[in-house]
Design a protein around this motif. Structure first.
Motif, mmCIF file in Angstrom:
data_model
loop_
_atom_site.group_PDB
_atom_site.id
_atom_site.type_symbol
_atom_site.label_atom_id
_atom_site.label_comp_id
_atom_site.label_asym_id
_atom_site.label_seq_id
_atom_site.Cartn_x
_atom_site.Cartn_y
_atom_site.Cartn_z
ATOM 1 N N ALA A 134 1.167 -0.898 0.061
ATOM 2 C CA ALA A 134 -0.391 0.406 0.141
ATOM 3 C C ALA A 134 0.150 1.112 -0.038
ATOM 4 N N GLY A 135 1.397 1.512 0.837
ATOM 5 C CA GLY A 135 2.831 2.424 0.733
ATOM 6 C C GLY A 135 3.556 2.918 -0.728
ATOM 7 N N ASN A 136 3.866 1.988 -1.291
ATOM 8 C CA ASN A 136 4.804 2.204 -2.857
ATOM 9 C C ASN A 136 3.907 2.189 -3.363
ATOM 10 N N LEU A 137 2.147 1.709 -3.512
ATOM 11 C CA LEU A 137 1.063 1.698 -4.563
ATOM 12 C C LEU A 137 0.791 4.157 -4.382
ATOM 13 N N LEU A 138 0.984 4.205 -2.684
ATOM 14 C CA LEU A 138 0.603 5.587 -2.562
ATOM 15 C C LEU A 138 1.966 6.334 -3.437
ATOM 16 N N GLU A 139 2.806 6.390 -2.867
ATOM 17 C CA GLU A 139 3.664 6.464 -3.081
ATOM 18 C C GLU A 139 4.313 6.803 -4.652
#
Length: 517
Positions: A134-139
């Protein structure tokens, strides 16, 4: 996104989703009358029309929420019938609805992967991996939010971006966006447009529903116009001017729309010299710093500022739905008890909230029940509610606000967004208020319904009501308000009057953060 030149160079792009002769009715009301719709790969296709035109119904037919009464759907060249929304999503059709349809009690990460959570080799949910992904996607999408945060603790704008991110993350061939910018501030709108560009580059088709003309002409390649459940136009966006598009949506001659467009909503109302509502020093730690405002009888006071500036919190504070640490609220010179909705209503102050789904309508009650809900004590005698008096009130406001429903007994959640908004207005107007607080009253409603709401506000001001108008649409705010109080970081930083009531004036006040009164 394709420019008009791109579209002329790629007329044979694959048709990924096609609807032919779609018909759908509810309780004898025809929502769709033989509608055709064609969407090509990599295309950003605007779907527009007044509320009640059939846009939402068509989207729900395309995504398996509703089954058509007649007609055919084809996806990637093959006939399809989606029995439920999950089937459409599994096939590659993802939808971002106008009102965020996620789980507020769950984390951002869990919402992004809800129903498709990554699993460990033991079959358990891999929460660490889910947060990492999720963090990678949002970034990657430029969305600055901690995936561990509870979704409900975030603002509506951020929640909307999470909903968009969820749709993008499903590797969809088609993404349907229903009023995706209605809760976004300008910076977030630009982030959304970047997402749309990335979808275009990946040959993903986008159905884009919006009532903001600037957005449509900026990012859309093609446009389909519905009116009264019928298809009235479909073609390249570059072939239409803004006035032509509005005229087509309304079904009016172009010269008539041009003439109406020269008359600004609002204007200079005759206002009294004594404040009807006065608030000084409204504050709440971490939310509001120091807000001062006053509203005269017959005046429309605008509240300007970016999302997060404290606009909604201010109007909720005025009506007792937001607790305040300090401040004085007076109506007709009499002090209203802070934090008491009952005290505010008795004083004649009412609020039509921003989020009609969560804070306004009671979805499974009828139009009649929603309208008379607040006025029931006034419609009763000796504790008995008079049905005849109810019917009279409901008939009056359904006619006055032109609420489109098959009958007063129709469930309010079956109405279009614009008509739901009118039902909320009717509920509070039935209380004969002195001050009407409107938080984003035209959010997510079409041009025709917007004009009706704006005209109604103008009429109410002429009748002597004091009105506080909150709108993210600066042009609407400027056209509708006699004065504008500009908020920044929870405090009032400027009061604009006269020629300073302008888009440039609001933006300058936000940027400079000074006061001019």
């Amino acid at each position: 996104m394709s420019s008009s030149e791109d579209m002329s160079e790629e007329p044979t792009a694959q048709v990924v989703l096609e609807a032919s002769g779609i018909r759908k009715s509810f309780a004898g009301v025809h929502a769709l009358r033989g509608v055709d719709f064609r969407l090509r790969a990599g295309e950003v296709h605007a779907l527009v029309g007044e509320n009640g035109a059939g846009k939402s119904t068509l989207i729900k037919v395309l995504t398996g929420v509703y089954q058509p009464d007649d007609g055919e759907l084809r996806y990637l060249g093959e006939p399809v019938s989606f029995a439920r929304p999950a089937a459409a999503q599994d096939a590659g059709i993802s939808t971002v609805y106008q009102e965020v349809n996620l789980v507020p009690s769950m984390s951002v990460a869990h919402n992004l992967y809800l129903g498709r959570e990554p699993r460990s080799r033991f079959g358990l949910v891999d929460f660490r991996g889910m947060r990492r992904d999720a963090g990678n996607l949002l970034e990657d999408l430029g969305i600055d939010v901690d995936p561990r945060r509870q979704l409900g603790s975030l603002g509506l704008g951020v929640q909307q971006m999470v909903a968009v991110a969820r749709a993008v993350s499903t590797d969809a061939r088609v993404v349907i966006m229903d009023e995706p910018t209605s809760s976004l501030e300008p910076r977030e709108v630009e982030t959304l447009f970047q997402l749309v560009r990335r979808l275009h580059e990946r040959d993903v088709a986008v159905v884009y529903v919006s009532h903001r003309m600037e957005e449509l002409f900026r990012i859309c390649d093609a446009v389909t116009v519905l009116r009264d459940g019928r298809l009235v136009h479909s073609g390249p966006m570059y072939e239409m001017t803004r006035l032509e598009l509005v005229a087509t949506m309304l079904g009016r001659p172009l010269n008539e729309v041009r003439r109406e467009g020269t008359t600004a909503f609002g204007g200079d109302h005759e206002t009294g010299s004594t404040a009807l509502l006065r608030a000084t020093g409204l504050s709440r730690r971490g939310v509001l710093g120091a807000v001062d405002l006053s509203v005269k009888p017959g005046e429309v006071l605008g509240l300007g500022g970016l999302l997060g500036s404290g606009r909604s919190e201010t109007v909720k504070g005025l009506v007792g739905l937001q607790s305040l640490d300090a401040g004085v609220i007076e109506v007709d010179g009499r002090t209203v008890r802070r934090g008491s909705a009952a005290s505010a209503i008795r004083a004649g102050v009412v609020l039509v909230p921003e989020d009609r789904k969560a804070e306004g309508i009671i979805p499974h009650l009828s139009v009649r029940e929603n309208i008379v809900l607040a006025a029931l004590p006034r419609l009763s005698r000796a504790g008995i509610v008079s049905r005849a008096r109810q019917d009279k009130v409901v008939a009056t406001f359904m006619e006055r606000l032109r609420i489109k429903a098959s009958s007063p007994e129709q469930k309010v959640n079956e109405l279009s967004g614009g008509n739901q908004q009118k039902v909320m207005l009717a509920r509070w107007l039935a209380m004969s208020p002195k001050v009407l607080l409107l938080d984003e009253p035209t959010r997510g409603i079409d041009v025709g319904a917007k004009a009706e709401v704006q005209s109604l506000v103008d009429d109410l001001a002429e009748q002597g009501l004091g009105i506080v108008l909150v709108s993210s649409d600066l042009e609407e705010l400027v056209e509708g308000a006699d004065r504008i109080v500009v908020l920044k970081d929870g405090s009032s930083v400027a009061v604009l009057t006269g020629s300073d009531v302008s888009v440039d004036g609001v933006m300058s006040a936000i940027a400079e953060g000074g006061t001019d009164e």
